[in-house]
Design a protein around this motif. Structure first.
Motif, PDB file in Angstrom:
ATOM      1  N   LEU A 157      -9.650   0.138  -2.052  1.00 54.06           N
ATOM      2  CA  LEU A 157      -8.734   1.180  -2.515  1.00 54.06           C
ATOM      3  C   LEU A 157      -7.987   0.426  -3.004  1.00 54.06           C
ATOM      4  N   ILE A 158      -7.824  -1.022  -3.245  1.00 51.51           N
ATOM      5  CA  ILE A 158      -6.728  -1.665  -3.549  1.00 51.51           C
ATOM      6  C   ILE A 158      -6.690  -2.786  -3.428  1.00 51.51           C
ATOM      7  N   TYR A 159      -6.086  -4.106  -4.413  1.00 50.14           N
ATOM      8  CA  TYR A 159      -6.200  -5.251  -4.280  1.00 50.14           C
ATOM      9  C   TYR A 159      -4.809  -5.749  -4.327  1.00 50.14           C
ATOM     10  N   GLU A 160      -4.147  -6.742  -3.218  1.00 52.44           N
ATOM     11  CA  GLU A 160      -3.005  -6.680  -3.788  1.00 52.44           C
ATOM     12  C   GLU A 160      -2.262  -8.666  -3.584  1.00 52.44           C
ATOM     13  N   PRO A 161      -1.410  -8.322  -4.271  1.00 53.78           N
ATOM     14  CA  PRO A 161      -1.054 -10.484  -4.467  1.00 53.78           C
ATOM     15  C   PRO A 161      -0.226 -10.852  -2.997  1.00 53.78           C
ATOM     16  N   ILE A 162      -0.373 -11.783  -2.712  1.00 52.00           N
ATOM     17  CA  ILE A 162       0.114 -11.885  -1.501  1.00 52.00           C
ATOM     18  C   ILE A 162       1.168 -12.950  -1.789  1.00 52.00           C
ATOM     19  N   HIS A 163       2.371 -13.050  -1.367  1.00 51.15           N
ATOM     20  CA  HIS A 163       3.639 -13.701  -1.379  1.00 51.15           C
ATOM     21  C   HIS A 163       4.227 -14.150  -0.476  1.00 51.15           C
ATOM     22  N   VAL A 164       5.225 -14.782  -0.163  1.00 51.12           N
ATOM     23  CA  VAL A 164       5.409 -15.933   1.188  1.00 51.12           C
ATOM     24  C   VAL A 164       7.379 -15.057   1.291  1.00 51.12           C
ATOM     25  N   VAL A 165       7.059 -14.867   2.769  1.00 50.38           N
ATOM     26  CA  VAL A 165       8.030 -14.725   2.514  1.00 50.38           C
ATOM     27  C   VAL A 165       9.511 -16.054   3.362  1.00 50.38           C
ATOM     28  N   MET A 166      10.214 -16.236   3.698  1.00 52.46           N
ATOM     29  CA  MET A 166      11.569 -16.061   3.796  1.00 52.46           C
ATOM     30  C   MET A 166      12.657 -16.421   3.582  1.00 52.46           C
TER      31      MET A 166
ATOM     32  N   GLU B  51      -6.157 -12.303  -3.509  1.00 52.36           N
ATOM     33  CA  GLU B  51      -5.674 -11.156  -3.537  1.00 52.36           C
ATOM     34  C   GLU B  51      -6.166 -10.704  -2.215  1.00 52.36           C
ATOM     35  N   VAL B  52      -5.508  -9.444  -1.404  1.00 52.01           N
ATOM     36  CA  VAL B  52      -5.823  -9.230  -0.116  1.00 52.01           C
ATOM     37  C   VAL B  52      -6.551  -7.366  -0.497  1.00 52.01           C
TER      38      VAL B  52
END
Length: 202
Positions: free
Chosen positions: A62-71, A166-167
């Motif tokens: 369907l799509i690719y999504e970027p990975i971010h860090v959460v804090m 990307e996931v």
């Protein structure tokens, strides 16, 4: 639980509006349980972050999504708009359960490929639990950027440079399923992907 933002909930809403005569139910199951139920014809489609290499199943990207860090917003690194993966090498992590989630293993391997082994302090099943633990200061986490829509106050999401892989997001269904209702649902997903502005290719 990480797929319940963005395209999927919009598709469910649109499908319900367009085809009110279709009765359907959403099931929350572990990935392994979903695959088993799919093969046993107890469910018709799954949405996964990582596809399954199985001749009985078809994975539709369907799509690719970027990975971010959460804090936490008060974390020392939160003052920076962009971080490098190496900045996270000494940070404790909160992660999805590695034994339950191929997506969690994907994120783990992303860290290894970036040059460090994540120091996982806690493993959880649900994204909301993960977000709560991050907010409470148990560690940082890696998640698709869209999860920011679910994040409670007190958390920040930061992009990574160089970016991690990307996931993907896949719709998975039986390869021999010719159900017209399934086709209508898949067509709804495809339509929303096309109009969402999110991309299919890396």
């Amino acid at each position: 639980s990480s797929v319940m933002v963005g395209v999927l909930p919009k598709a469910l809403h649109l499908f319900r509006e367009r085809y009110p005569q279709v009765n359907w139910r959403l099931h929350e199951m572990t990935p392994a349980a979903q695959v088993k139920a799919l093969k046993e014809k107890r469910i018709d489609a799954c949405v996964f972050r990582v596809g399954y290499d199985d001749p009985q199943l078809r994975n539709e990207l369907l799509i690719y999504e970027p990975i971010h860090v959460v804090m936490p917003a008060d974390h020392p690194l939160a003052t920076r708009e962009v971080l490098a993966p190496a900045d996270l090498a000494r940070e404790p992590f909160v992660a999805l359960e590695l034994k339950q989630s191929r997506f969690a293993n994907f994120l783990y391997q992303c860290c290894v490929q970036a040059g460090f082994t994540p120091q996982i302090r806690q493993q959880v099943i649900e994204v909301q639990t993960l977000l709560s633990l991050v907010r409470a200061g148990f560690g940082v986490a890696l998640l698709p950027a869209s999860i920011e829509q679910l994040a409670p106050a007190g958390l920040v999401f930061r992009a990574l440079t160089p970016a991690l892989p990307e996931v993907p997001l896949y719709a998975t269904y039986r390869a021999d399923d010719a159900s017209p209702v399934l086709k209508l649902f898949l067509d709804t997903l495809r339509e929303l992907v096309e109009t969402s502005g999110q991309h299919k290719s890396r």
